[in-house]
Design a protein around this motif. Structure first.
Motif, PDB file in Angstrom:
ATOM      1  N   SER A 143       8.629  -1.183   8.230  1.00 30.47           N
ATOM      2  CA  SER A 143       7.558  -1.464   8.589  1.00 30.47           C
ATOM      3  C   SER A 143       6.722  -0.814   6.922  1.00 30.47           C
ATOM      4  N   ALA A 144       7.121  -0.118   5.895  1.00 24.15           N
ATOM      5  CA  ALA A 144       6.876   0.876   4.417  1.00 24.15           C
ATOM      6  C   ALA A 144       6.739  -0.675   3.694  1.00 24.15           C
ATOM      7  N   LEU A 145       7.376  -1.697   3.708  1.00 21.25           N
ATOM      8  CA  LEU A 145       7.292  -2.643   2.584  1.00 21.25           C
ATOM      9  C   LEU A 145       7.403  -4.178   3.701  1.00 21.25           C
ATOM     10  N   TYR A 156      15.725   7.460  -5.116  1.00 23.55           N
ATOM     11  CA  TYR A 156      14.912   7.003  -5.468  1.00 23.55           C
ATOM     12  C   TYR A 156      13.665   6.380  -4.064  1.00 23.55           C
ATOM     13  N   ALA A 157      14.166   6.599  -2.772  1.00 22.68           N
ATOM     14  CA  ALA A 157      13.042   5.894  -2.028  1.00 22.68           C
ATOM     15  C   ALA A 157      12.420   6.511  -1.957  1.00 22.68           C
ATOM     16  N   PRO A 200       6.265   7.922  -1.418  1.00 24.80           N
ATOM     17  CA  PRO A 200       6.723   9.401  -1.064  1.00 24.80           C
ATOM     18  C   PRO A 200       5.870   9.491   0.979  1.00 24.80           C
ATOM     19  N   ASP A 201       5.522   8.736   1.179  1.00 29.24           N
ATOM     20  CA  ASP A 201       5.489   9.307   2.576  1.00 29.24           C
ATOM     21  C   ASP A 201       6.436   8.560   3.233  1.00 29.24           C
ATOM     22  N   PRO A 228       0.632  -1.058  -0.267  1.00 24.17           N
ATOM     23  CA  PRO A 228      -0.013  -0.280  -0.381  1.00 24.17           C
ATOM     24  C   PRO A 228       0.169   1.772  -0.225  1.00 24.17           C
ATOM     25  N   ALA A 229       2.236   1.398   0.721  1.00 28.87           N
ATOM     26  CA  ALA A 229       2.954   2.664   0.523  1.00 28.87           C
ATOM     27  C   ALA A 229       3.966   2.696  -0.789  1.00 28.87           C
TER      28      ALA A 229
END
Length: 411
Positions: free
Chosen positions: A284-286, A332-333, A338-339, A180-181
């Motif tokens: 936790s982003a991925l 790149y990150a 984006p968040d 979702p991120a």
């Protein structure tokens, strides 16, 4: 019954330590010779993925035009230092040739054969409990911003289907369901359920080394200065004195190039420097490794944070780091996530030993049968290490290798 030998493995990365462990399991007396800390070269800073069919040879049909765009883009993922051009030019010529369709298809088949069993082999090497602690078989995801696949995508799909690689094509909505991120700019993706990642690359190498040590493998902290083959074995001249053994495995990353040259062998290894940044608290982003296929970088969730790995910088191994590469990876990150909040990051640069066709070099010296090479794994050391070690064990024992060793021979 395998004849027991005294064997030195030069190099304490994931390939060298895997060789040491498998050789010890066959009853050999093994010493790992490593100048620095075990697992702290490229094995420390890699993207932490293992690939079962998702990885491709770097050279592919049409690579020339793509590489020219990257070389001329100051913000692109590839850089060639002018001072390294004379040494890299012959490698680049071979790289272009390796991108011809027939050569590329053969290289893909050989990479797949080397990598496809890696997760199961690691489970056997580490034991079930340690494997479950380190490995995350959650798949891998490749993403694109353009809507329509190109001609190369169709060729890749054809090869993966031919070799029975499991993959699933995803649209934009399905991408967001899985991760979702990630940016809404990504329009399509491919999910590989047979791939995954490790939670800590250095912990993987340490775990392998602990298993090896329990079987009697020794660690000698020294720099190898010369390799002297003789009629009754091999002598290593090291910074801590000579070491005599029956056989030697050269698995020393880019340093293998100079060691081979001293033995009359010119290995087709380029000094391809890679960079990473790690964002503490960002894991936790991925849920799995996500590769931006167009920009050639990958984001992987690790125990220590979210790691962003990319850049192919062809320069001398000991040249100073380029601080602009760190900035590129941060950009790149942000483009992918984006968040994400990027405050303090740790960064790293290491030298990948890369071959023009992306296939490692595994086999015996043509004139000195007690000297073996297991090097040149480039971006895919974690994936290729277990089968490489298995092939080395077969060669040492005089058995037919469990997969054909022809694609990986000295060339």
């Amino acid at each position: 019954m395998v004849e027991q030998r005294t064997i030195a493995v030069i190099g304490g990365g994931v390939v060298g330590v895997s060789c040491a462990l498998m050789l010890a399991r066959e009853g050999h007396r093994v010493t790992v010779v490593e100048e620095g800390d075990v697992g702290h070269g490229c094995s420390w800073g890699n993207g932490a993925q293992y690939n079962a069919g998702s990885a491709l040879p770097m050279a592919h049909p049409g690579v020339v035009w793509r590489a020219l765009r990257w070389f001329t883009d100051a913000n692109g993922p590839v850089r060639l230092a002018p001072r390294e051009l004379p040494r890299t030019l012959p490698w680049l010529v071979r790289f272009v040739r390796a991108g011809r369709p027939q050569a590329w298809e053969a290289a893909y088949a050989a990479l797949h054969a080397l990598n496809q069993q890696c997760a199961d082999l690691y489970r056997g090497m580490l034991g079930d409990a340690e494997w479950k602690r380190l490995f995350r078989p959650s798949g891998a995801l490749h993403v694109w911003r353009d809507v329509s696949p190109g001609a190369l995508d169709e060729q890749v799909d054809s090869q993966r289907t031919k070799h029975r690689v499991a993959f699933e094509k995803l649209n934009a909505e399905q991408l967001r369901e899985l991760e979702p991120a990630i940016s809404r700019d990504y329009k399509r993706g491919v999910y590989f359920p047979g791939s995954g990642h490790v939670t800590s690359p250095p912990a993987l190498v340490q775990g392998l080394m602990e298993r090896a040590a329990a079987l009697g493998v020794l660690l000698r902290t020294a720099r190898v200065e010369a390799i002297e083959p003789g009629t009754e074995g091999v002598t290593l001249q090291t910074s801590t004195g000579p070491y005599r053994c029956n056989a030697v495995i050269i698995s020393a990353g880019i340093a293998s190039r100079d060691l081979a040259r001293s033995l009359g062998i010119s290995l087709p290894l380029a000094s391809e420097r890679g960079y990473h940044i790690t964002i503490p608290g960002g894991s936790s982003a991925l849920s799995r490794p996500v590769t931006d296929a167009a920009s050639a970088f990958v984001a992987t969730p690790l125990d220590e944070g979210l790691r962003i790995v990319g850049i192919a910088e062809f320069d001398t191994p000991d040249a100073p780091r380029d601080p602009n590469q760190n900035k590129k990876l941060q950009a790149y990150a942000r483009a992918m996530l984006p968040d994400i909040s990027i405050g303090r990051v740790t960064d790293w640069m290491g030298v990948r030993p890369s071959t023009p066709d992306s296939l490692p070099i595994i086999g015996a010296h043509p004139k000195h049968p007690a000297i073996f090479f297991a090097t040149g794994h480039g971006h895919m050391g974690i994936s290729g290490a277990p089968m490489t070690a298995a092939i080395i064990c077969d060669l040492i024992a005089g058995r037919a290798p469990r997969i054909s060793g022809v694609p990986y021979r000295l060339r």
